[in-house]
Design a protein around this motif. Structure first.
Motif, mmCIF file in Angstrom:
data_model
loop_
_atom_site.group_PDB
_atom_site.id
_atom_site.type_symbol
_atom_site.label_atom_id
_atom_site.label_comp_id
_atom_site.label_asym_id
_atom_site.label_seq_id
_atom_site.Cartn_x
_atom_site.Cartn_y
_atom_site.Cartn_z
ATOM 1 N N GLY A 1 0.815 -1.205 0.000
ATOM 2 C CA GLY A 1 0.000 0.000 0.000
ATOM 3 C C GLY A 1 0.851 1.258 0.000
ATOM 4 N N ASN A 2 1.941 1.219 0.766
ATOM 5 C CA ASN A 2 2.824 2.371 0.860
ATOM 6 C C ASN A 2 3.505 2.671 -0.480
ATOM 7 O OD1 ASN A 2 3.728 4.393 2.443
ATOM 8 N ND2 ASN A 2 4.908 3.100 3.820
ATOM 9 N N MET A 3 3.700 1.618 -1.290
ATOM 10 C CA MET A 3 4.293 1.792 -2.618
ATOM 11 C C MET A 3 3.463 2.778 -3.428
ATOM 12 S SD MET A 3 6.540 1.019 -4.909
ATOM 13 C CE MET A 3 7.456 -0.490 -4.711
ATOM 14 N N ALA A 4 2.143 2.621 -3.372
ATOM 15 C CA ALA A 4 1.259 3.513 -4.121
ATOM 16 C C ALA A 4 1.446 4.953 -3.662
ATOM 17 C CB ALA A 4 -0.188 3.079 -3.944
ATOM 18 N N THR A 5 1.491 5.161 -2.341
ATOM 19 C CA THR A 5 1.668 6.503 -1.795
ATOM 20 C C THR A 5 2.980 7.113 -2.278
ATOM 21 O OG1 THR A 5 0.638 5.615 0.182
ATOM 22 C CG2 THR A 5 1.560 7.830 0.341
ATOM 23 N N MET A 6 4.062 6.328 -2.160
ATOM 24 C CA MET A 6 5.376 6.873 -2.486
ATOM 25 C C MET A 6 5.495 7.230 -3.959
ATOM 26 S SD MET A 6 8.645 5.243 -0.660
ATOM 27 C CE MET A 6 9.170 5.879 0.916
ATOM 28 N N VAL A 7 5.018 6.340 -4.827
ATOM 29 C CA VAL A 7 5.169 6.597 -6.260
ATOM 30 C C VAL A 7 4.284 7.760 -6.700
ATOM 31 C CG1 VAL A 7 4.809 5.659 -8.578
ATOM 32 C CG2 VAL A 7 5.923 4.275 -6.831
ATOM 33 N N THR A 8 3.064 7.839 -6.174
ATOM 34 C CA THR A 8 2.205 8.932 -6.616
ATOM 35 C C THR A 8 2.663 10.269 -6.047
ATOM 36 O OG1 THR A 8 0.679 8.398 -4.837
ATOM 37 C CG2 THR A 8 0.137 7.564 -7.007
ATOM 38 N N GLN A 9 3.507 10.239 -5.005
ATOM 39 C CA GLN A 9 4.011 11.479 -4.422
ATOM 40 C C GLN A 9 5.288 11.967 -5.083
ATOM 41 O OE1 GLN A 9 4.830 11.313 -0.292
ATOM 42 N NE2 GLN A 9 2.743 11.780 0.309
ATOM 43 N N THR A 10 6.130 11.036 -5.519
ATOM 44 C CA THR A 10 7.484 11.396 -5.911
ATOM 45 C C THR A 10 7.602 11.581 -7.420
ATOM 46 O OG1 THR A 10 8.159 9.963 -4.110
ATOM 47 C CG2 THR A 10 9.893 10.771 -5.534
ATOM 48 N N PRO A 11 7.895 12.790 -7.879
ATOM 49 C CA PRO A 11 8.018 13.028 -9.322
ATOM 50 C C PRO A 11 9.086 12.134 -9.957
ATOM 51 C CG PRO A 11 7.921 15.103 -8.146
ATOM 52 C CD PRO A 11 8.027 14.030 -7.102
ATOM 53 N N TYR A 12 8.841 11.702 -11.177
ATOM 54 C CA TYR A 12 9.752 10.886 -11.983
ATOM 55 C C TYR A 12 10.053 9.530 -11.347
ATOM 56 C CZ TYR A 12 10.214 15.336 -14.305
ATOM 57 O OH TYR A 12 9.921 16.506 -14.948
ATOM 58 N N SER A 13 9.145 9.038 -10.516
ATOM 59 C CA SER A 13 9.408 7.753 -9.876
ATOM 60 C C SER A 13 8.692 6.618 -10.601
ATOM 61 C CB SER A 13 8.938 7.790 -8.423
ATOM 62 O OG SER A 13 7.546 7.948 -8.377
ATOM 63 N N ILE A 14 9.231 5.416 -10.384
ATOM 64 C CA ILE A 14 8.612 4.201 -10.910
ATOM 65 C C ILE A 14 8.589 3.180 -9.782
ATOM 66 C CG2 ILE A 14 10.823 3.312 -11.811
ATOM 67 C CD1 ILE A 14 9.180 2.054 -14.124
ATOM 68 N N GLY A 15 7.536 2.384 -9.736
ATOM 69 C CA GLY A 15 7.451 1.349 -8.711
ATOM 70 C C GLY A 15 6.588 0.203 -9.213
ATOM 71 N N TYR A 16 6.376 -0.771 -8.367
ATOM 72 C CA TYR A 16 5.529 -1.889 -8.780
ATOM 73 C C TYR A 16 4.764 -2.408 -7.581
ATOM 74 C CZ TYR A 16 9.384 -4.499 -6.744
ATOM 75 O OH TYR A 16 10.328 -4.962 -5.885
#
Lengths: 312, 279
Positions: free
Chosen positions: B187-202
């Protein structure tokens, strides 16, 4: 009649003994906990340096403390915790640099300048600040980061050591300001009156008389605050970035601190990796021990000085 | 006064003991479970439904330290039943861990809204995560460093990503880039990626909604979208099963709860949690 008195007396004595017993037992429990934890951490953590559970040599103490590579799950694992030590030092030092001046200023304000309702309101606000659970600080940190990332182009407040510092500074501030306030209040009235009688202004009295004579107390507060910063886990875990490499961008690096390293790996670590987490705990333990010893030295020195004043 | 106070304290101190003794009498299903953060939403609602509809006496618990910890917990006897979002390692199998699949999940690749790319190949994705591609301009995007967000080592999602993306392209040489933000739950992955510009996650298929609501997006992989249908037909390239982990073949109370999740009602819960039921 006399029998009655005797009965109450013996009941009182029994009660007295019971209370004493309970108090002594509580004291014994806390002492025992400290000893048990120390022994436990040492027993679990030290074997890392003497025997390995795989086909490789155990790491030396030097490699452990000053190694820069943390690859705990490789076939030949590397347990270098310098990145975590550096992370802890950066975050702690940074937070102290911020919270010491602010905390002392808040302490002075509450103790010497604010009066009446403002004073009691401020005091309870600061106490409240100390009571907020660290996960809430972490959560606010994430919100803050989100805000900065949305509204600025190249934000300072990101998942990095700097944000962790800001959060820790707020968390350590109550410790420092409360102890500053208490120490200022214990400055003998005669000193203050004397200074005022010689024509010092209020601020001169605070700066030249009160602060120096309260300095050992304030220093104790600073060290307790440092201890809190070193040991804080949850709030920093949420904002510091958790990258297990040497900090490469100064205070804007993503860092992992000692406490974060333990929490992060605890769930899945096995074998030597698990032992290494206890070895990290030993390092933390030594940090805290050094801080406490420093506090003790400061307190005993100031006591000696007091005695010296008294005997003069 | 002091005496009264003391007795009050002593009485209070004994209440937990008494309450504990009361608890012993409960006759329902008792299971302590733990493991994957990805499976957590499924188990949480399954526990609620089970209590409400099947067995109000049941005492069920779940904590989510990650798949690896869940598997270890089952092997150590800490959990009666674990959950995992990755395949078992050889040594875990040897020690007696057994998987029972309950759902499928397509690993979604998510990016911040500042990333103008909509599609990525499996090769490029692997290259980003081993650190060979470090700038979005190499993929036709803006000239900006790629902020890689990764999961912690205890994560089954990390294990699955390693197996299904890194090892597929790089074999055993595929090692995760170290310069990455590490987050400790799905769940935290979603928060971090949607917050951080130019980020990628899965993360799991189930986080796509949250990501899209916060302005981020999920990339298609080789033109294939991460949908329940594409996961079920196997068209989407990064599909993994979500499973229960038991010590040896499931039996007794453990089997009861597994069967509940495999029942039509259980599979409905999985669908509601936005994962893909087995059928």
């Amino acid at each position: 009649m006399i029998g009655d008195i005797k009965a109450t007396r013996s009941m009182r004595n029994t009660w007295e003994l019971l209370v004493r017993g309970v108090l002594a037992l509580s004291a014994a429990v806390s002492v025992f906990s400290v000893i048990a934890m120390t022994v436990f951490i040492l027993l679990e953590g030290l074997p890392l340096f003497f025997s390995s559970q795989g086909p490789y040599d155990p790491p030396g103490v030097f490699d452990f403390l000053f190694g820069t590579e943390w690859y705990p799950t490789d076939t030949v694992p590397k347990y270098g915790i310098l990145p975590f030590i550096t992370g802890t030092l950066i975050v702690t030092a940074g937070s102290i640099v911020i919270s010491v001046p602010v905390g002392i200023a808040v302490g002075i304000f509450i103790s010497e300048i604010a009066k009446g309702r403002v004073q009691s309101l401020l005091r309870s606000v600061v106490e409240l600040l100390a009571g907020i659970p660290s996960v809430i600080y972490g959560f606010c940190g994430i919100m803050l980061i989100g805000f900065f990332l949305r509204h600025t182009d190249d934000p300072l407040v990101n998942y990095n050591a700097f944000t962790a510092m800001l959060i820790l500074a707020v968390m350590t501030l109550p410790t420092i300001s409360t102890i500053t306030e208490v120490s200022l209040r214990t400055v003998p009235r005669a000193y203050v009156d004397g200074a005022r009688a010689l024509g010092s202004t209020h601020w001169q009295t605070i700066r030249d008389i009160m602060l120096p004579s309260a300095s050992s107390g304030i220093l104790t507060g600073v060290i307790l605050g440092t201890g809190r910063a070193v040991g804080e886990t949850m709030a920093v875990l949420m904002v510091a970035g958790n990258q297990p490499t040497m900090p490469d961008r100064g205070i804007f690096s993503r860092v992992r601190t000692l406490t974060m390293a333990i929490v992060n790996d605890m769930g899945y670590a096995g074998g030597d990796h698990y032992v290494a987490l206890f070895s990290i705990a030993i390092v933390l333990f030594v940090f805290i021990l050094l801080l406490n010893i420093t506090t003790q030295i400061i307190i005993s020195r100031s006591k000696n000085r007091m005695h010296a004043y008294a005997s003069n | 006064m002091n005496k009264t106070f003391f007795f009050v304290i002593m009485t209070l101190a004994f209440i937990p003991l008494w309450a504990g003794a009361q608890g012993e009498e409960g006759a329902g299903l008792r299971l302590s479970m733990g493991g994957s953060t990805t499976v957590e939403p499924i188990i949480t609602s399954a526990m609620e439904v089970y209590l409400a509809e099947v067995d109000p006496q049941a005492e069920l618990s779940y904590d989510a330290p990650g798949s690896t910890a869940g598997i270890r917990g089952v092997l150590n006897g800490v959990y009666d039943l674990g959950t995992a979002s990755r395949a078992l390692l050889l040594n875990e199998k040897e020690q007696g861990a057994v998987l029972t699949n309950i759902a499928l999940d397509g690993l979604a690749v998510i990016v911040h809204e500042t990333v103008p790319i909509d599609d990525i190949s499996l090769e490029d994705l692997a290259s980003i995560y081993v650190g060979e591609i470090k700038n979005w301009k190499d993929l036709g995007g803006p000239d900006h460093e790629i902020v890689v967000v990764n999961r912690d080592e205890a994560s089954g999602t990390l294990g699955a990503f390693e197996e299904l993306v890194l090892e597929r392209i790089y074999g055993d040489d595929g090692r995760f880039i170290r310069e990455a933000l590490i987050t400790e739950s799905n769940g935290n992955m979603a928060t971090m990626v949607t917050q951080t510009p130019y980020s990628i996650g899965y993360g799991s298929l189930a986080i796509i909604d949250r990501v899209e609501n916060s302005g981020g997006k999920a990339l298609t992989i080789g033109g294939i979208e991460d949908t329940a249908e594409n996961v079920l037909t196997g068209k989407y390239p990064i599909v993994r099963p979500l499973s229960f982990v038991s010590f040896g073949k499931p039996e007794g109370t453990v089997l009861t709860f597994i069967e509940f999740l495999l029942s039509p009602r259980g599979q409905e819960i999985i669908l509601e949690a936005k994962y893909v039921p087995l059928q």
